[in-house]
Each structure stands twice: as C-alpha cells, then as structure tokens.
Scaffold this active site. Structure first.
Site, PDB file in Angstrom:
ATOM      1  N   CYS A  56      39.743  40.641  40.916  1.00 53.69           N
ATOM      2  CA  CYS A  56      39.897  41.133  42.357  1.00 53.69           C
ATOM      3  C   CYS A  56      38.214  42.552  42.354  1.00 53.69           C
ATOM      4  CB  CYS A  56      40.770  42.451  42.193  1.00 53.69           C
ATOM      5  SG  CYS A  56      42.609  42.216  41.301  1.00 53.69           S
ATOM      6  N   SER A 479      55.616  45.112  42.332  1.00 57.08           N
ATOM      7  CA  SER A 479      54.615  44.671  43.188  1.00 57.08           C
ATOM      8  C   SER A 479      54.437  43.909  44.781  1.00 57.08           C
ATOM      9  CB  SER A 479      54.144  42.920  42.886  1.00 57.08           C
ATOM     10  OG  SER A 479      53.347  42.649  43.499  1.00 57.08           O
TER      11      SER A 479
END
Length: 577
Positions: A56, A479
C-alpha cells in the site's frame, strides 16, 4: 494554475524565513541546498505515509517527487516528510491490530506537529493504507491550511485459476484450507499470486472507500484516486496536485472551505452507492470533528439508508478498483448521483472549482456492468446500513452489499466470546453452530484497546461455507473486505457497560437490516439486574505506552472514536498564527 509568486507576509512560514532575526533559521535551509528565492517562497509540506511494511505504501515516495515538481512549477518550495502507517492486512488477526485505529490519531497528530513546528503554509498529503487516508485528511482539516489529498492507488488484481483475486480471497482460503476444501499446495499458489504489485487492497475495502471519499468530499482532484499504483499516470495526478495546492494558497481556499456538512454528505453517498467499508462510519465523523461539525454515525447511516447501491465492487460484488477506473471512476459515480438529485453541487473542491462544475466536465456514462445507471440500481438502499435497538442504543453498522433480501434478517441465540482470539479458535475448531449469533465483545476503542478488525474470523467463516449461516456482532470493527451478516461498532462498547457487555449465551438476538433493528430478547428489568451485577471492564495487558494512552483518551464510536475536543473547542486556527 498559478501565474506568479505569492506574497507570504501573512503565511505561517514568515515565522521561519523573514527578517534579520530569522537568519539562523535560514542557514538551516541554505544547508539543504535551497536558494534565496526558494526560501522566500511559500513552504509546502509534502507528507507521505511511505514505509516498507506493505505494498500500500511502497510507491508513495515515488509519487511524492512528482508532487514536489508540481509545487515548484507553481512557485512554491516543497518540503517532504513522512509519518507512520499501520497496514491492516499485516496487522490482522493478532495483537498488532490494536495499533491500527490508534495509528489514525498518531498520523493526524504527527502531521499537525510537523506542520506547526516548521511553519509550513499548505500541505499535499499522500496515503495508501486504511487508517492513513482519514488520518491525513483529519490533519488537513485540523490545520485548516490549503490542502490537497492524493491516494497512492490500488493494487492490481492477481490471477488464480483463470479468475481475478485479491487478498480477501487469501483470507477466505484459510477457512477453506481448515475445512479441508483446499490443499496446502493450492493455498501456497494463491498466496504467491494474489498481490502482484504495489498498491492498496483492490476491492472496495477501507482504503479504496476512503479514496473515493477524498474525491467526493473535495480534498482530492477528480479521478486522482482511480489509477492503480503501478501506473505511471499516477505521477501526472501527483504533479497536478502540487500545482493545485499552490492555486488554493493563492486564493486562500482552505480545508474547511472544502470540508463542510454538505461535502460530508456527498462523501457518505459515495460510500453507500459503492458498497464501501463500514469503517467510513467511523472516519467521516472523525473528519467532521476536526472542523467542529456534528456528523455522527446516525447521520452517516441516515444517508446510507436513502442512497441506492449501484456500483458492483468486491467484496459484495464482482469488480475491483482497476475495473472502476477503466469505466470512468468516481466522477462517473458522482454524475449518476447528480441525476437523482443526491449530490450537493455547490461544494468547493481542491481544483478551485465546485463539485457541480467538476461533474459538468465529466463526459462518460455508466457502463451498466461495473457502474449501473442509478435509475436501475443493484438495490434501492445503500450497501452499508445502520442498526439501532436495545442491544446498541448508540447504533451499529453492517455492510449488506451483495446480500439478498432474505439474508438481511437474522434471529438466533447468542454465542458469546470475550475477545476475538476466543471466537477465532471456535471457528477453527468448529465449536459453534449454524444459526447462532456470534457475539465478540471487549474489542471496542477503549476496552480492546484499539477496536480491532475481525477479518481473520469472518473470512474463516466464509471459507468454511458458514458466512451466511451465522451472524456476528461486535463492539470492534470489521474489515472493508468482510462479507456476510457482520455487525460492527456496537455502542456503547462493553468496557463502558453497553448492553453487549450484559448479553449471555442463549439470549435471542434479532438483526434486521430492513428495519434497522438490533435487539436482544431480554426484558429491561433483567438487563438492569445484569448491569447491577456487572463486575466492570475486562482487564487488559496494556497498562502503559501508546495503547494505554489511547484507551484513556478515546471517545465513543458513534462520534468517530476521536481523542481530542476537536474544532468546536479550539481557540485559534494554525494558519492564522
């Protein structure tokens, strides 16, 4: 965008660059190779969450260099700095996840302190993983300087046995492996191909949800969140963002001119219609808090309720961020929202144009595959909805994207777990029953501490083929990759003696996403009796350090789990000092 030098006589950087008394300060700047001209230009913070923890963040440093080029072209002097980020995919399923939500506050605080300490005049912030996006945007609104946000971009999908896969498939494969439905060799093959590039998780999980929010709320340039991280075209958006912040500085357009009640509502719309992460119900109130705007979980859920769900993205749908980008991205989605009058068009954006003016420039249309026409949505209600009732007086939230009408109601007996580890062990050992409501408590912001996400547990359930046969509720979080009837953010949390602390095995729990209900079939008198017998919050191992400090400071989930009084209580604005 910017025609010439900007007068900095009223900007924060004058405190470190102007006048004879600042000669020592200027000597430091000369030591880094700055020219006299550069020293007397506006100083622009270029903040990234770059690190080597996960894909990321790995490309943020590269993109920052392009941002700096844009700032320089527009007669500004960029000063790059970094802050932390905790990557949820790495932290998931163990004690490390307690650091995740707390890192959002650390990011906002450290960006604020860096900007204040060095008197930077404006900021371009780059972020890639879940909490780093809202953390960076919170800092921008808190400081109220001219600000532009840019997302690092999503990961490319992996390919496994002829289909696109994401890290969600790997988490669910763990459950399939435990159930004996996948070999160790196939699990190994999948894990090596699921994440083939730099970038954030590819579905409409928390990172891509908050990236879409950055455009809808106005802090990011239109379409800047779309291109995957490996695409060199991201560098063009980065350079344009550097130029854009100088344009905002020239016209004194600040973060709170952009982030308003209306723009927050636009942001909530984009979450609902894309089936985004439930974590947006936590982050939007936190961003609002920085500006002194009341915008709670209930307000977010009200917007979710009357927004159609029409963008077919994982985990509830079929497609990933790259697919959305290739059919026009977030701007097309916003154009569809406008068709139904669901967009506040007068909100300012980072380009210096309004949302309406930006949408006017969008030439594409819904493709009918990734983006459905809003008049023919996947469902009439947003992909994320709020619940409330005697089990959650302060509300809760559930993602229903991809669920059928029959799957959005559930009644069953409670099976109570005092922490995630206990629940995960039960799932691994199959010591739970079909039809149960698994209750995971003591995972709230204070009681956890840290409000962990539960992807390891929910993915294992899905992998075992039980994702639709049980429900799960928690005062923690889920999540953005979670699917199934999984209710998070139950408030008040167990550590504050919310009703979830008083539930016992066998209590019948009803969940109804249509009615917005979350209730337990226990009388008020019985609940009062249990409350009187409650022995207080569960003790944790965190008696010092950052997580102890977070647990002492953090507020309620419904208001964003924030740790300071916010914009309403401030006595000054940094940019005006």
């Amino acid at each position: 965008m910017n025609s010439g030098p900007i007068d900095k006589s009223n900007l924060p950087s004058r405190h470190v660059t102007e006048g004879p008394e600042r000669a020592p300060h200027r000597s430091y700047l000369y030591a880094m190779g700055l020219s006299e001209e550069e020293i007397h230009q506006p100083l622009v913070g270029v903040a990234t969450c770059w690190n080597e923890a996960a894909p990321c963040n790995i490309s943020l440093n590269r993109q920052a260099q392009s941002v700096k080029m844009g700032v320089k072209v527009a007669h500004g002097t960029p000063r790059e700095f970094t802050t932390i980020t905790v990557t949820d995919g790495i932290a998931m399923g163990h004690e490390g996840m307690r650091s995740s939500l707390a890192s959002r506050e650390a990011i906002a605080d450290s960006v604020e302190l860096t900007m204040r300490g060095h008197c930077y005049d404006a900021i371009v912030g780059l972020a890639g993983c879940d909490k780093s996006l809202p953390g960076m945007m919170m800092a921008m609104v808190r400081l109220n300087v001219p600000s532009v946000f840019i997302y690092g971009g999503s990961i490319l999908p992996g390919r496994f046995e002829g289909r696109d896969v994401t890290v969600q498939d790997v988490f669910e494969a763990v459950g399939q492996h435990q159930a004996g439905n996948m070999s160790t060799e196939d699990l190994k093959r999948l894990e090596t191909v699921a994440c083939p590039s730099a970038g954030s998780c590819g579905g409409q999980f928390t990172a891509n949800t908050m990236a879409a929010v950055s455009e809808a709320i106005g802090l990011a340039l239109f379409q800047s969140s779309g291109a995957p991280a490996p695409y060199e075209s991201r560098d063009q958006f980065a350079e344009a963002s550097g130029e854009a912040v100088m344009n905002l500085l020239k016209h004194n357009i600040r973060a709170r001119d952009i982030v308003t009640r209306k723009s927050l509502e636009n942001a909530a719309r984009i979450v609902a219609c894309t089936g985004g992460s439930t974590n947006a119900g936590l982050h939007l109130p936190a961003i609002a808090h920085e500006a002194g705007i009341d915008f709670s979980l209930e307000d977010v859920c009200d917007i979710f309720r009357d927004t159609p769900y029409f963008v077919d993205l994982k985990p509830g749908g079929q497609y990933v961020a790259k697919d959305l980008y290739e059919v026009g991205g977030v701007p097309i989605v916003m154009k569809e929202l406008r068709k139904s009058g669901l967009l506040h068009e007068d909100c300012m954006t980072a380009s210096g144009r309004t949302i309406g003016e930006e949408v006017d420039r969008v030439t594409g249309a819904a493709d009918g595959k990734v983006i459905y026409p809003i008049e023919a949505p996947i469902s009439k209600t947003g992909g994320v909805v709020g619940l409330k009732g005697n089990l959650a007086p302060e509300g809760a939230i559930v993602k229903i994207a991809g669920m059928t009408d029959e799957e959005t109601t559930f009644t069953g007996p409670a099976h109570v777990f005092e922490c995630e580890e206990d629940a995960f062990e039960a799932v691994q050992n199959r010591t739970y029953k079909e039809g149960e409501v698994l209750v995971i408590r003591n995972e709230g912001p204070s009681g956890g501490p840290g409000m962990r996400e539960m992807l390891a547990t929910t993915a294992a359930l899905s992998g075992q083929g039980m994702g639709k046969k049980v429900a799960l509720i928690t005062d923690g979080r889920f999540s953005g990759a979670t699917r199934g009837f999984c209710v998070g953010h139950v408030g008040p949390e167990a550590a504050h003696c919310g009703p979830i602390a008083l539930v016992k095995d066998g209590d019948m729990i009803t969940l109804d996403a249509h009615k917005g209900e979350i209730s337990v079939d226990v009388s008020d008198e019985e609940m009062a009796k249990r409350k009187a017998e409650w022995k207080g919050p569960r003790d944790t191992i965190y008696a010092s350090g950052a997580l102890w400090k977070y647990a002492q400071q953090v507020g309620s989930t419904r208001k964003g789990a924030v740790t300071h009084p916010g914009g309403k209580m401030e006595k000054h604005i940094y940019a005006d000092l």
